[in-house]
Design a protein around this motif. Structure first.
Motif, short mmCIF file in Angstrom:
data_model
loop_
_atom_site.label_atom_id
_atom_site.label_comp_id
_atom_site.label_asym_id
_atom_site.label_seq_id
_atom_site.Cartn_x
_atom_site.Cartn_y
_atom_site.Cartn_z
N THR A 63 0.84 -1.21 0.00
CA THR A 63 0.00 0.00 0.00
C THR A 63 0.87 1.25 0.00
N GLY A 64 2.00 1.18 0.70
CA GLY A 64 2.94 2.29 0.65
C GLY A 64 3.41 2.55 -0.78
N MET A 65 3.66 1.47 -1.52
CA MET A 65 4.06 1.59 -2.92
C MET A 65 2.93 2.20 -3.76
N ALA A 66 1.70 1.80 -3.47
CA ALA A 66 0.55 2.33 -4.21
C ALA A 66 0.48 3.85 -4.08
N TYR A 67 0.64 4.35 -2.87
CA TYR A 67 0.57 5.79 -2.67
C TYR A 67 1.83 6.51 -3.16
N ASP A 76 0.46 10.25 -3.01
CA ASP A 76 0.53 10.97 -1.73
C ASP A 76 1.73 10.43 -0.95
N GLN A 77 2.82 11.20 -0.92
CA GLN A 77 4.04 10.72 -0.28
C GLN A 77 3.90 10.62 1.25
N ALA A 78 3.09 11.48 1.84
CA ALA A 78 2.89 11.42 3.29
C ALA A 78 2.18 10.13 3.69
N VAL A 79 1.17 9.76 2.94
CA VAL A 79 0.44 8.52 3.23
C VAL A 79 1.33 7.31 2.94
N SER A 80 2.12 7.40 1.87
CA SER A 80 3.07 6.33 1.56
C SER A 80 4.03 6.12 2.72
N TRP A 81 4.59 7.21 3.23
CA TRP A 81 5.52 7.13 4.37
C TRP A 81 4.82 6.48 5.56
N PHE A 97 13.67 -0.95 4.34
CA PHE A 97 14.53 -0.45 3.27
C PHE A 97 13.89 0.77 2.60
N ASN A 98 12.60 0.68 2.28
CA ASN A 98 11.90 1.79 1.64
C ASN A 98 11.87 3.02 2.53
N LEU A 99 11.69 2.80 3.82
CA LEU A 99 11.67 3.91 4.77
C LEU A 99 13.04 4.57 4.85
N ALA A 100 14.09 3.76 4.87
CA ALA A 100 15.45 4.30 4.92
C ALA A 100 15.75 5.17 3.71
N ARG A 101 15.27 4.76 2.55
CA ARG A 101 15.50 5.54 1.32
C ARG A 101 14.86 6.91 1.42
N ILE A 102 13.72 7.00 2.09
CA ILE A 102 13.07 8.29 2.26
C ILE A 102 13.93 9.19 3.14
N TYR A 103 14.48 8.62 4.21
CA TYR A 103 15.25 9.42 5.16
C TYR A 103 16.65 9.77 4.67
N VAL A 119 9.00 13.58 4.89
CA VAL A 119 9.62 13.94 6.17
C VAL A 119 11.01 14.48 5.86
N PRO A 120 11.59 15.27 6.76
CA PRO A 120 12.93 15.80 6.50
C PRO A 120 13.96 14.67 6.41
N ALA A 121 14.97 14.89 5.59
CA ALA A 121 16.07 13.92 5.51
C ALA A 121 16.72 13.78 6.88
N ASP A 122 17.06 12.56 7.24
CA ASP A 122 17.66 12.27 8.53
C ASP A 122 18.55 11.05 8.37
N ASP A 123 19.85 11.27 8.21
CA ASP A 123 20.76 10.16 7.95
C ASP A 123 20.83 9.18 9.12
N SER A 124 20.63 9.66 10.33
CA SER A 124 20.62 8.76 11.49
C SER A 124 19.47 7.76 11.37
N GLU A 125 18.30 8.25 10.97
CA GLU A 125 17.16 7.37 10.77
C GLU A 125 17.42 6.41 9.61
N ALA A 126 18.03 6.93 8.55
CA ALA A 126 18.32 6.08 7.39
C ALA A 126 19.23 4.92 7.78
#
Length: 212
Positions: A63-67, A76-81, A97-103, A119-126
Motif C-alpha cells: 500500500t505504501g508503494m501504491a501511494y 501521496d508521499q505522506a500517506v506512503s511514508w 529499506f523503503n523507509l530508509a531511502r526516504i530518510y 519527512v525531513p532527511a535524517d541520515d541517522s534514521e536512514a
C-alpha cells in the motif's frame, strides 16, 4: 548472478559464507514481495489497503508503494511514508529499506528530486532502518549500509572494515553491485583490514544461521 563472484575473485571466505548460508541465515524473500507488488493494480489496490488496515505488514508495504507511485489512488508521499513506517515497525524488511531511502539525505534518487520528501532527511534514521533491514538479510539494505559506512555518513562513521563486511555478506548472496563494490574496496584496504572484515562477515553469518 553467482558467476560474478569468480570474475572479481571468490575467496575461501566467501565460499565459507555461502556454506553457512546454505544451512541457515535465509535471505529476505524478495520473490514473495515482488509477487505481491506485481499484483498491485488500480483494481487490486483497495483490497491491499483493506489488508493493510487490518495490520498485515506485507500489505502495508504494498500500500505504501501504491501511494508512492499513485497506483489506484492519488499519489501521496505522506500517506506512503505512513504505511512504510507501520510495516517497518512490525519488522517488514523491505518496508524498512523503503523507509530508509526516504530518510537518506545522501541518496542519489531521482524520485525524490522530483517529489518532495514526506519527512525531513535524517541520515541517522536512514542508517537505523538500513541496519534493521540488513540484519534480516535484505541484500539491497546490506549494500546501502556498506556504502554509508564507506562514505562515513553519520552515525555510520567512516568504517571501511564494516563496509567490507556488509559488501561481503551481500556478495555471497550473489548481489552484483556488492560483488563489484567489494572488489573495489578491497583495493583500498590492508590485508589486516580485509581479514578483519571477512572474519566479521563469517561471525555475523554464523550467528544469523543459529538464530534461524
Amino acid at each position: 548472478m553467482m558467476s560474478n563472484l569468480f570474475r572479481y575473485g571468490r575467496s575461501s571466505v566467501v565460499s565459507g559464507l555461502l556454506m553457512l548460508m546454505s544451512v541457515g541465515a535465509l535471505a529476505y524473500d524478495f520473490k514473495r514481495m515482488e509477487a505481491a507488488i506485481e499484483s498491485l493494480s488500480p483494481t487490486t489496490q483497495s483490497e491491499w489497503e483493506r489488508k493493510a488496515t487490518a495490520g498485515e505488514p506485507i500489505a502495508q508495504n504494498v500500500t505504501g508503494m501504491a501511494y508512492k507511485y499513485g497506483i489506484g489512488v492519488a499519489q501521496d508521499q505522506a500517506v506512503s511514508w505512513k504505511w512504510f513506517r507501520s510495516a517497518a515497525e512490525q519488522g517488514e524488511a523491505d518496508a524498512q529499506f523503503n523507509l530508509a531511502r526516504i530518510y537518506e539525505g545522501h541518496a542519489n534518487d531521482t524520485f525524490y528530486r522530483r517529489h518532495a520528501r514526506p519527512v525531513p532527511a535524517d541520515d541517522s534514521e536512514a542508517v537505523n532502518w538500513y541496519r534493521r533491514s540488513a540484519e534480516q538479510n535484505h541484500t539491497q539494505a546490506q549494500v546501502k549500509l556498506a556504502q554509508l559506512y564507506a562514505k562515513g555518513v553519520a552515525p555510520a562513521a567512516s568504517d571501511l572494515v564494516q563496509a567490507y563486511k556488509w559488501f561481503g555478506i551481500a556478495a555471497a548472496r550473489g548481489d552484483e553491485t556488492a560483488v563489484k563494490l567489494r572488489a573495489e574496496l578491497a583495493a583500498r584496504l590492508t590485508r589486516e583490514q580485509i581479514a578483519d572484515g571477512d572474519a566479521q562477515a563469517m561471525e555475523w553469518t554464523r550467528s544469523s544461521s543459529v538464530k534461524q
